[in-house]
Every structure is written in structure tokens, then in C-alpha cells.
Design an enzyme around this catalytic site. Structure first.
Site, PDB file in Angstrom:
ATOM      1  N   CYS A   9      -7.405  59.342  27.949  1.00 50.25           N
ATOM      2  CA  CYS A   9      -6.030  60.069  27.832  1.00 50.25           C
ATOM      3  C   CYS A   9      -5.668  61.093  27.588  1.00 50.25           C
ATOM      4  O   CYS A   9      -6.111  61.641  26.220  1.00 50.25           O
ATOM      5  CB  CYS A   9      -5.304  59.053  26.509  1.00 50.25           C
ATOM      6  SG  CYS A   9      -3.149  60.130  26.013  1.00 50.25           S
ATOM      7  N   CYS A  19      -1.595  63.098  19.387  1.00 50.13           N
ATOM      8  CA  CYS A  19      -1.945  61.474  19.273  1.00 50.13           C
ATOM      9  C   CYS A  19      -2.836  61.659  18.902  1.00 50.13           C
ATOM     10  O   CYS A  19      -3.770  62.665  18.779  1.00 50.13           O
ATOM     11  CB  CYS A  19      -1.072  60.774  21.223  1.00 50.13           C
ATOM     12  SG  CYS A  19      -1.571  59.395  19.883  1.00 50.13           S
ATOM     13  N   CYS A  48      10.661  60.893  31.631  1.00 51.62           N
ATOM     14  CA  CYS A  48      10.041  60.328  30.468  1.00 51.62           C
ATOM     15  C   CYS A  48       9.194  61.640  29.496  1.00 51.62           C
ATOM     16  O   CYS A  48       8.760  62.764  29.724  1.00 51.62           O
ATOM     17  CB  CYS A  48       8.470  60.045  30.959  1.00 51.62           C
ATOM     18  SG  CYS A  48       7.022  60.037  30.771  1.00 51.62           S
ATOM     19  N   GLU A  99       5.543  68.244  26.922  1.00 46.43           N
ATOM     20  CA  GLU A  99       6.447  67.968  27.907  1.00 46.43           C
ATOM     21  C   GLU A  99       7.065  66.682  28.440  1.00 46.43           C
ATOM     22  O   GLU A  99       6.890  66.116  27.638  1.00 46.43           O
ATOM     23  CB  GLU A  99       4.415  67.976  28.721  1.00 46.43           C
ATOM     24  CG  GLU A  99       3.740  69.037  28.644  1.00 46.43           C
ATOM     25  CD  GLU A  99       2.718  68.684  30.162  1.00 46.43           C
ATOM     26  OE1 GLU A  99       2.393  70.191  31.326  1.00 46.43           O
ATOM     27  OE2 GLU A  99       1.803  68.293  29.793  1.00 46.43           O
ATOM     28  N   CYS A 139      -6.994  57.224  22.451  1.00 42.94           N
ATOM     29  CA  CYS A 139      -7.351  56.651  23.830  1.00 42.94           C
ATOM     30  C   CYS A 139      -7.855  57.757  24.154  1.00 42.94           C
ATOM     31  O   CYS A 139      -7.665  58.656  24.118  1.00 42.94           O
ATOM     32  CB  CYS A 139      -5.995  55.792  24.440  1.00 42.94           C
ATOM     33  SG  CYS A 139      -5.080  54.862  23.582  1.00 42.94           S
ATOM     34  N   CYS A 158       0.731  59.190  34.491  1.00 43.16           N
ATOM     35  CA  CYS A 158       0.444  58.421  33.282  1.00 43.16           C
ATOM     36  C   CYS A 158      -0.948  59.549  32.997  1.00 43.16           C
ATOM     37  O   CYS A 158      -1.291  59.574  33.431  1.00 43.16           O
ATOM     38  CB  CYS A 158       0.415  57.164  33.780  1.00 43.16           C
ATOM     39  SG  CYS A 158       2.015  56.540  33.876  1.00 43.16           S
TER      40      CYS A 158
HETATM   41  N1  SAH Z   1       1.317  56.249  23.609  1.00 46.18           N
HETATM   42  C1  SAH Z   1       1.841  55.357  24.272  1.00 46.18           C
HETATM   43  C2  SAH Z   1       2.927  55.840  24.758  1.00 46.18           C
HETATM   44  C3  SAH Z   1       2.242  57.379  25.505  1.00 46.18           C
HETATM   45  S1  SAH Z   1       0.899  56.572  26.925  1.00 46.18           S
HETATM   46  C4  SAH Z   1       0.989  54.307  24.631  1.00 46.18           C
HETATM   47  O1  SAH Z   1       0.408  54.171  24.546  1.00 46.18           O
HETATM   48  O2  SAH Z   1       1.627  53.163  25.058  1.00 46.18           O
HETATM   49  C5  SAH Z   1       2.273  55.722  27.833  1.00 46.18           C
HETATM   50  C6  SAH Z   1       0.990  55.165  29.252  1.00 46.18           C
HETATM   51  O3  SAH Z   1       0.288  55.549  29.993  1.00 46.18           O
HETATM   52  C7  SAH Z   1       0.267  54.368  28.233  1.00 46.18           C
HETATM   53  O4  SAH Z   1       0.763  52.827  28.776  1.00 46.18           O
HETATM   54  C8  SAH Z   1      -0.408  54.634  28.692  1.00 46.18           C
HETATM   55  O5  SAH Z   1      -2.349  53.376  27.990  1.00 46.18           O
HETATM   56  C9  SAH Z   1      -0.907  55.517  29.812  1.00 46.18           C
HETATM   57  N2  SAH Z   1      -2.448  56.317  29.894  1.00 46.18           N
HETATM   58  C10 SAH Z   1      -2.667  56.358  29.298  1.00 46.18           C
HETATM   59  N3  SAH Z   1      -3.445  57.393  30.190  1.00 46.18           N
HETATM   60  C11 SAH Z   1      -3.376  57.315  31.304  1.00 46.18           C
HETATM   61  C12 SAH Z   1      -4.608  57.252  32.240  1.00 46.18           C
HETATM   62  N4  SAH Z   1      -5.581  58.434  32.533  1.00 46.18           N
HETATM   63  N5  SAH Z   1      -4.174  57.503  33.385  1.00 46.18           N
HETATM   64  C13 SAH Z   1      -3.501  55.914  33.450  1.00 46.18           C
HETATM   65  N6  SAH Z   1      -2.586  55.707  32.282  1.00 46.18           N
HETATM   66  C14 SAH Z   1      -2.812  56.132  31.245  1.00 46.18           C
HETATM   67 FE1  SF4 Z   2      -1.705  58.465  22.210  1.00 45.09          FE
HETATM   68 FE2  SF4 Z   2      -2.671  58.286  24.922  1.00 45.09          FE
HETATM   69 FE3  SF4 Z   2      -3.697  56.646  22.890  1.00 45.09          FE
HETATM   70 FE4  SF4 Z   2      -1.025  56.282  24.320  1.00 45.09          FE
HETATM   71  S1  SF4 Z   2      -2.100  56.051  25.322  1.00 45.09           S
HETATM   72  S2  SF4 Z   2      -2.185  56.078  22.182  1.00 45.09           S
HETATM   73  S3  SF4 Z   2      -0.799  58.939  23.646  1.00 45.09           S
HETATM   74  S4  SF4 Z   2      -3.529  58.939  23.359  1.00 45.09           S
END
Ligand code: SAH
Ligand code: SF4
Length: 344
Positions: free
Chosen positions: A120, A113, A106, A93, A117, A334
Site C-alpha cells: 500500500c 498510516c 472514498c 486525497e 502494509c 485502491c
Molecule cells: N486501512 C484500511 C482502509 C484503507 S485501504 C484497510 O486497510 O482496510 C482500502 C483497501 O485498499 C484495503 O482493503 C486495502 O487492503 C486495499 N489496498 C491497499 N493497497 C492496495 C493495492 N496496492 N492494491 C489493491 N488494494 C489495495
Molecule cells: Fe494502512 Fe494501507 Fe494497510 Fe490500510 S492497507 S492499513 S491504509 S497501510
């Protein structure tokens, strides 16, 4: 076989020159071809200044776009989310976010991934594979084909951890930035990482000056480890050390991303710790009210809580902004990207 075909998007001027030489074409063709590739057009047929026999051969022997747009969802606020299919049937996406005086695409760097986390949606799907440089660049081209103009900014904040796919990401940055490519300013390109310290150091040494964003989300190692497994490998001390190196080498202000989670990382102590560890670092903090995902424990904070946290950080001397939520009605915000759409 499909996979062995030469893919045009992602290639540089020199590589296309080699291809044209292989085809027995005059050397000026490479310049013509690269202009068409990144203009972009939808299909090789439309590269009207190239002779028909060359277009025919390119159509037979190469793949122009490695991504194809399956569906576009449009938000009330103008945000668009793209579901793209790759040559091997995987999906990713990308999101287009128009603003007053600029527009941002974006993009994803991986299918899934491996960082896991807990907040996410992409993390929840596990890791499938890295994207190629062509697949990364083509996300921007697919958006341009749909909206009709080049974005001013590109951020690696879609699916995946860009620094875990370092070489393809770097290659794609070169194409996005090159005058013969997308010609997007290096400062308008942002790589967001969960904190892969060796990757940050390596990027600092490239001397590129692109914008680095780091997902911090907590100023406490133990707390951070609970939501971001990577924090067990690289602690905050090592991470901050690498960030100081990045800022020193590039002179660029680092974006610290902090997703506020109700009752988890939004106390006065959390704010205080954050101001302490960021003191002296060339950075600004971007507060993101978390977007709760299905099955996650994180809760969205109220607007007043976000404003309060912001004021604590300001009082502590930090530069702070609050990220406006965009495209939530189409699950484009995000952390909501999954590469899987119901009914598609
Ligand atoms: N993997 C990279 C980039 C992709 S995520 C990273 O983690 O930085 C892009 C941003 O979205 C990151 O700052 C991540 O922490 C944030 N993010 C992920 N899940 C989220 C959520 N449920 N609510 C708000 N931000 C989120
Ligand atoms: Fe991967 Fe999501 Fe963590 Fe970014 S926030 S490193 S995309 S698991």
C-alpha cells in the site's frame, strides 16, 4: 491563532446551538446554520438567510471548511481524485466514483498510516496524524461542491486506518448519517479496517449497522504477517471471532477484501483455506486485483487468474464479486493514495 478557531464542519446540531447561544442569537438560528453547513455552500458569505452581521462574525471567528481543494484530476472513466490541503499544510486525497445508479466517495481517515502494509502506497509514507471529524466530513463536502450532488455511498477506504482514529471516525459517521447532516443511509457507509480486533468489537457494540469491510488478503497467518504487520498482533482466529460478533450483533453482511497478488495468494490452496475459514460467517468476498506500487513485490494477476480464483471460491460456497478497477489512469485506484502530487 488558526488552530483555536471553531470549525463549523463536523459539528452537530447541539454544538451549533451552543455556539449560537454564545453569540446571543435566537435558538432557531442553529437549525438554519446546520442546514447551510451541510448543504453545502463554498463560503459563509453565501449563507443568505443568515443576517449579515452574523455572517460577518462567523467569518471572523470561525472556519467553515477545514479542507480546501488544491487540484482535481479526472479519469477517462468519470472517477475524480482530489488533493485537499488541511489548515496545518498537510495534504490528503479523496476519490469520487460515479456508477450507473449510484456514486461513491472514498475518504481518508488519517494523514498517512502506521500499519505498514507492504502493498500500500499510504503505508509506505508512514504516519503523520489523525484527521478530525470535521476534516473527514469535509472531504465529502468538497466533492459535493465540485460535482454538484450528494453521493449515495461513502467508504473509508482512502488513506489511513479508520479504527486507529476511532472517535473522530465515529463522530464523522454520525454527521454523515444524521438527517440534519449529510443524511446518507447507515448501510451506505462502509468502514474498511486492516483488522484491529478491539476496534471491530467496539464498533459491533455501537449498534449502528454500518457496513464493515475487512482487508484479509490471505487466509494464512504466516503469509498474512509477511504483507500486513498487524497480523502479528491479531491473528486470524481472533479476527474471525470478532467478525462473527460483528455479524451477530448487527445482522450485517461483512465485506472481506482480498487483493489478489500474482503467485502469492492466488493458488487453489489459498482459495481452499479461505473458504474454510469463512464458512458460516455472514460475508461476501470482494476480490481486488492488486495495484502494484513502486518498490513493491506484488504483481497484478491476469484476468483469467482472477476469474479462476473467483470460481474456486464460488464452488466452495462463498458469495464473491470482483472489484472493477476505477481511476487507475489518475492513480486513484485502491492503495495508490499518497497525498503528494508531482508538480503541485
Ligand atoms: N486501512 C484500511 C482502509 C484503507 S485501504 C484497510 O486497510 O482496510 C482500502 C483497501 O485498499 C484495503 O482493503 C486495502 O487492503 C486495499 N489496498 C491497499 N493497497 C492496495 C493495492 N496496492 N492494491 C489493491 N488494494 C489495495
Ligand atoms: Fe494502512 Fe494501507 Fe494497510 Fe490500510 S492497507 S492499513 S491504509 S497501510
Amino acid at each position: 491563532m488558526m488552530a483555536s478557531k471553531n470549525v463549523l464542519v463536523g459539528q452537530g446540531l447541539e454544538e451549533l446551538a451552543e455556539l449560537m447561544a454564545e453569540f446571543g442569537e435566537p435558538s432557531y438560528r442553529a437549525k438554519q446554520l446546520v442546514e447551510w453547513v451541510y448543504r453545502p455552500v463554498a463560503a459563509i458569505e453565501q449563507m443568505s438567510s443568515l443576517p449579515l452581521r452574523l455572517r460577518d462574525r462567523l467569518m471572523r471567528e470561525t472556519i467553515y471548511h477545514p479542507c480546501s481543494t488544491v487540484t482535481v484530476r479526472r479519469s477517462q472513466d468519470g472517477t475524480r481524485k482530489y488533493l485537499l490541503a488541511l489548515q496545518d499544510g498537510e495534504h490528503i486525497e479523496s476519490v469520487y466514483i460515479p456508477e450507473n445508479d449510484r456514486s461513491t466517495v472514498c475518504i481518508s481517515s488519517q494523514v498517512g498510516c502506521q500499519m505498514g502494509c507492504t502493498f500500500c502506497a499510504t503505508g509506505g509514507m508512514g504516519f503523520v496524524r489523525n484527521l478530525t471529524a470535521g476534516e473527514i466530513v469535509d472531504q465529502v463536502l468538497q466533492v459535493i461542491l465540485d460535482v454538484g450532488r450528494r453521493p449515495s455511498n461513502v467508504v473509508f477506504m482512502g488513506m489511513g486506518e479508520p479504527l486507529a482514529n476511532y472517535s473522530a471516525v465515529l463522530r464523522s459517521i454520525k454527521v454523515l448519517n444524521a438527517p440534519w447532516g449529510l443524511n446518507i443511509g447507515i448501510r451506505q457507509l462502509t468502514v474498511s479496517t486492516c483488522g484491529l480486533v478491539p476496534g471491530i468489537r467496539k464498533l459491533a457494540q455501537e449498534g449502528l449497522g454500518l457496513t464493515l469491510a475487512v482487508s484479509l488478503h490471505s487466509a494464512d497467518d504466516e503469509k498474512r504477517s509477511r504483507i500486513m504487520p498487524i497480523a502479528r498482533i491479531y491473528n486470524l482466529e481472533e479476527l474471525l471471532d470478532a467478525l462473527h460478533e460483528y455479524a451477530a450483533r448487527t445482522g450485517r453482511r461483512i465485506t472481506i477484501e482480498y487483493a489478489l497478488m500474482d503467485g502469492f495468494n492466488d493458488s487453489p490452496e489459498d482459495a481452499h483455506r479461505l473458504t474454510e475459514i469463512l464458512r458460516g460467517l455472514l460475508c461476501h468476498v470482494n476480490l481486488i486485483p492488486v495495484n502494484p506500487i513502486p518498490g513493491g513485490f506484488q504483481k497484478k494477476p491476469r484476468d483469467s487468474q482472477v476469474a479462476r480464483f473467483e470460481s474456486w471460491l464460488r464452488r466452495g460456497g462463498l458469495v464473491v464479486s470482483i472489484r472493477k478497477e476505477r481511476g487507475a489512469d489518475i492513480e486513484a485506484a485502491c492503495g495508490q493514495l499518497r497525498g503528494r502530487w508531482e508538480g503541485v
